[in-house]
Design an enzyme around this catalytic site. Structure first.
Site, PDB file in Angstrom:
ATOM      1  CB  CYS A 138      -1.537  -0.402   1.121  1.00 52.18           C
ATOM      2  SG  CYS A 138      -2.164  -1.508   1.510  1.00 52.18           S
ATOM      3  CG  HIS A 283      -3.527   3.232   2.240  1.00 53.47           C
ATOM      4  ND1 HIS A 283      -3.601   3.417   1.042  1.00 53.47           N
ATOM      5  CD2 HIS A 283      -3.506   2.421   2.999  1.00 53.47           C
ATOM      6  CE1 HIS A 283      -4.092   1.723   0.992  1.00 53.47           C
ATOM      7  NE2 HIS A 283      -3.910   1.312   2.313  1.00 53.47           N
ATOM      8  CG  ASN A 313      -6.509  -0.979   1.220  1.00 53.48           C
ATOM      9  OD1 ASN A 313      -6.197  -0.711   0.856  1.00 53.48           O
ATOM     10  ND2 ASN A 313      -6.060  -1.440   2.796  1.00 53.48           N
TER      11      ASN A 313
HETATM   12  O1  UT7 Z   1      -3.862  -1.355   3.182  1.00 57.54           O
HETATM   13  C1  UT7 Z   1      -2.728  -2.242   3.842  1.00 57.54           C
HETATM   14  C2  UT7 Z   1      -3.283  -1.519   5.654  1.00 57.54           C
HETATM   15  N1  UT7 Z   1      -4.135  -2.099   6.297  1.00 57.54           N
HETATM   16  C3  UT7 Z   1      -5.304  -2.174   7.068  1.00 57.54           C
HETATM   17  O2  UT7 Z   1      -4.810  -0.500   7.341  1.00 57.54           O
HETATM   18  C4  UT7 Z   1      -6.412  -2.424   7.583  1.00 57.54           C
HETATM   19  C5  UT7 Z   1      -6.265  -2.491   9.391  1.00 57.54           C
HETATM   20  N2  UT7 Z   1      -7.177  -2.890   9.905  1.00 57.54           N
HETATM   21  C6  UT7 Z   1      -8.791  -2.746  10.148  1.00 57.54           C
HETATM   22  O3  UT7 Z   1      -7.949  -1.921   8.781  1.00 57.54           O
HETATM   23  C7  UT7 Z   1      -9.247  -3.447  10.503  1.00 57.54           C
HETATM   24  O4  UT7 Z   1      -8.448  -3.493  12.066  1.00 57.54           O
HETATM   25  C8  UT7 Z   1     -10.024  -4.475  10.021  1.00 57.54           C
HETATM   26  C9  UT7 Z   1     -11.824  -3.143   9.081  1.00 57.54           C
HETATM   27  C10 UT7 Z   1      -9.615  -4.943   9.285  1.00 57.54           C
HETATM   28  C11 UT7 Z   1     -10.520  -5.223  11.310  1.00 57.54           C
HETATM   29  O5  UT7 Z   1     -11.557  -4.065  12.042  1.00 57.54           O
HETATM   30  P1  UT7 Z   1     -11.306  -4.104  13.880  1.00 57.54           P
HETATM   31  O6  UT7 Z   1     -12.616  -3.864  14.196  1.00 57.54           O
HETATM   32  O7  UT7 Z   1     -10.187  -4.622  13.932  1.00 57.54           O
HETATM   33  O8  UT7 Z   1     -12.413  -5.281  14.298  1.00 57.54           O
HETATM   34  P2  UT7 Z   1     -12.027  -7.142  14.441  1.00 57.54           P
HETATM   35  O9  UT7 Z   1     -10.690  -7.625  13.644  1.00 57.54           O
HETATM   36  O10 UT7 Z   1     -11.283  -5.951  16.077  1.00 57.54           O
HETATM   37  O11 UT7 Z   1     -12.860  -7.712  14.780  1.00 57.54           O
HETATM   38  C12 UT7 Z   1     -14.102  -7.387  15.271  1.00 57.54           C
HETATM   39  C13 UT7 Z   1     -14.681  -9.097  15.353  1.00 57.54           C
HETATM   40  C14 UT7 Z   1     -14.969  -9.964  14.820  1.00 57.54           C
HETATM   41  O12 UT7 Z   1     -15.459 -11.246  15.447  1.00 57.54           O
HETATM   42  P3  UT7 Z   1     -15.737 -11.191  16.796  1.00 57.54           P
HETATM   43  O13 UT7 Z   1     -14.371 -12.058  17.623  1.00 57.54           O
HETATM   44  O14 UT7 Z   1     -15.601 -10.266  18.467  1.00 57.54           O
HETATM   45  O15 UT7 Z   1     -16.840 -12.116  17.855  1.00 57.54           O
HETATM   46  C15 UT7 Z   1     -14.136 -10.649  13.930  1.00 57.54           C
HETATM   47  O16 UT7 Z   1     -14.669 -11.712  13.340  1.00 57.54           O
HETATM   48  O17 UT7 Z   1     -15.792  -8.298  14.243  1.00 57.54           O
HETATM   49  C16 UT7 Z   1     -15.556 -10.473  13.026  1.00 57.54           C
HETATM   50  N3  UT7 Z   1     -15.498  -9.451  12.125  1.00 57.54           N
HETATM   51  C17 UT7 Z   1     -16.894  -9.445  10.828  1.00 57.54           C
HETATM   52  N4  UT7 Z   1     -18.158  -9.307  11.496  1.00 57.54           N
HETATM   53  C18 UT7 Z   1     -19.070  -9.048   9.826  1.00 57.54           C
HETATM   54  C19 UT7 Z   1     -13.871  -9.403  11.380  1.00 57.54           C
HETATM   55  N5  UT7 Z   1     -14.841  -9.272   9.941  1.00 57.54           N
HETATM   56  C20 UT7 Z   1     -15.976  -9.172  10.328  1.00 57.54           C
HETATM   57  C21 UT7 Z   1     -16.719  -8.641   9.128  1.00 57.54           C
HETATM   58  N6  UT7 Z   1     -18.253  -8.681   9.149  1.00 57.54           N
HETATM   59  N7  UT7 Z   1     -17.070  -8.563   7.660  1.00 57.54           N
END
Ligand code: UT7
Length: 356
Positions: A138, A283, A313
């Site tokens: 990225c 980004h 993204n």
């Molecule tokens: O471009 C390269 C750089 N990349 C980035 O900058 C990405 C950086 N990371 C992020 O943007 C975020 O960490 C994510 C969007 C990937 C994830 O968001 P989060 O708020 O950190 O969610 P999480 O990983 O803590 O997950 C929270 C919950 C989990 O469920 P439980 O374990 O709490 O039951 C996940 O399984 O959300 C769940 N979850 C989803 N639920 C519905 C994760 N993805 C999804 C989804 N739909 N697509």
């Protein structure tokens, strides 16, 4: 034997000119044209709900993404890159044969070898100029811009085409909701060329670029299989190790910290205060990352250009797409100061500061 020259003698034509009252500012580099291309097909969050265990509400709230573009069957990374490049060349008012270099930031090129840049060169009709891919995920566009700036600034190149392009939809695991909903396909391009003396004196052009990598964080975002470490095998395919894997929260935390520090480095290097910035074109990975960076730098969100809702993204393509849109919408005006920052796999990140 040389003849002594009296003070009243007129200078000889080949003599060294007297020093100017003010030392001339060294010529710099600037972006002279921009362009982007995104595939026609729009895939909304609601459409994804049908195939993945997710919801429009979760994606919107946690990322700010509403829809993304997905490349058509048969459409190639180099096709998208070439189209963005043609548009950037047209906006710069130069032709492909005037290019001295093509840099393509991508981790999803047409094939591992040769470079995507080689295909782009052929497709746009640029002959013989050095053309190569740059792997900084990225941050690929900022890395490419930094290299282009150095080549143009030193006079080693006059016109450098920098492209950020990704066709991530073909390297995502469409059963993994933690990654597949985040990304989209697209391409953005800029042409970097020299500033005029007048522009350099007015402090316009690329003012600073800073690039960084912390390899200790490499495991947070990677495609573990399909390279020389885990060559393609039935096991790699079965375990989908040839597709994107991400520890989202680790990347999130690194993004907030490093995008802010790289931005501060850019500002400090030219003695500018964050309050003096007109635009931040960062980004587009997650609206919450942008909000956190906005908080840290104390720059209001109204000065961040945001289009993540439309494209998701698009990795290395996100900044040049956003830049081209911001210019087309008349948001970025001549004389304004624009900060760019990006972070991705590596972990690699960087910033660029431009006075338009
Ligand atoms: O471009 C390269 C750089 N990349 C980035 O900058 C990405 C950086 N990371 C992020 O943007 C975020 O960490 C994510 C969007 C990937 C994830 O968001 P989060 O708020 O950190 O969610 P999480 O990983 O803590 O997950 C929270 C919950 C989990 O469920 P439980 O374990 O709490 O039951 C996940 O399984 O959300 C769940 N979850 C989803 N639920 C519905 C994760 N993805 C999804 C989804 N739909 N697509």
């Amino acid at each position: 034997m040389s003849t002594p020259v009296s003070k009243s003698d007129p200078p000889k034509s080949d003599s060294v000119p007297p020093p100017r009252a003010q030392a001339p500012v060294k010529p710099g580099a600037k972006i002279i044209g921009t362009g982007h291309y995104t595939p026609e097909r729009v895939v909304s969050n609601v459409e994804l709900e049908k195939t993945v265990d997710t919801s429009d509400a979760w994606i919107t709230e946690r990322t700010g993404i509403k829809e993304r573009r997905i490349a058509a069957k048969g459409e190639l990374t180099s096709d998208m890159a070439a189209e963005a490049a043609r548009r950037a060349l047209a906006s710069a008012g130069i032709t492909a044969d005037q290019l001295d270099m093509i840099i393509v930031g991508t981790i999803s090129g047409d094939m591992p070898m040769p470079s995507c840049a080689a295909f782009v060169q052929q497709k746009i009709g640029a002959k013989h100029c050095p053309s190569f891919d740059l792997s900084a995920a990225c941050a690929g566009f900022i890395y490419g811009l930094s290299i282009a700036d150095k080549f143009v600034r030193t006079g080693a190149a006059r016109y450098v085409l920098v492209i950020g392009v990704e066709l991530l939809s073909r390297i995502l695991n469409w059963e993994d909701r933690t990654t597949c909903v985040l990304f989209g396909d697209g391409a953005g391009a800029v042409v970097v060329g020299p500033t005029t003396e007048e522009e350099a004196n007015a402090g316009r052009g690329i003012l600073a670029t800073h690039i960084f990598t912390d390899g200790a964080l490499a495991p947070a975002l990677l495609i573990p299989g399909g390279g020389s470490r885990e060559p393609f095998s039935a096991e790699v395919l079965e375990k989908k190790r040839h597709l994107v894997h991400m520890a989202g929260q680790d990347v999130f935390k690194a993004a907030v910290r490093y995008l802010a520090s790289a931005s501060r480095a850019a500002l400090a290097s030219v003695g500018l205060d964050a309050k003096e910035l007109d635009w931040v074109v960062a980004h587009q990975a997650n609206i919450r990352i942008l909000e956190a960076v906005s908080n840290r730098l104390e720059i209001p969100m109204s000065r961040f250009y945001v289009n993540i809702h439309k494209y998701g993204n698009t990795s290395s393509a996100s900044i040049p797409i956003a830049l081209d849109e911001a210019l087309a919408e008349g948001k970025i005006q001549e004389g304004q100061t624009v900060l760019m920052c990006a972070l991705g796999a590596g972990i690699s990140w960087g910033s660029a500061l431009i006075r338009w």
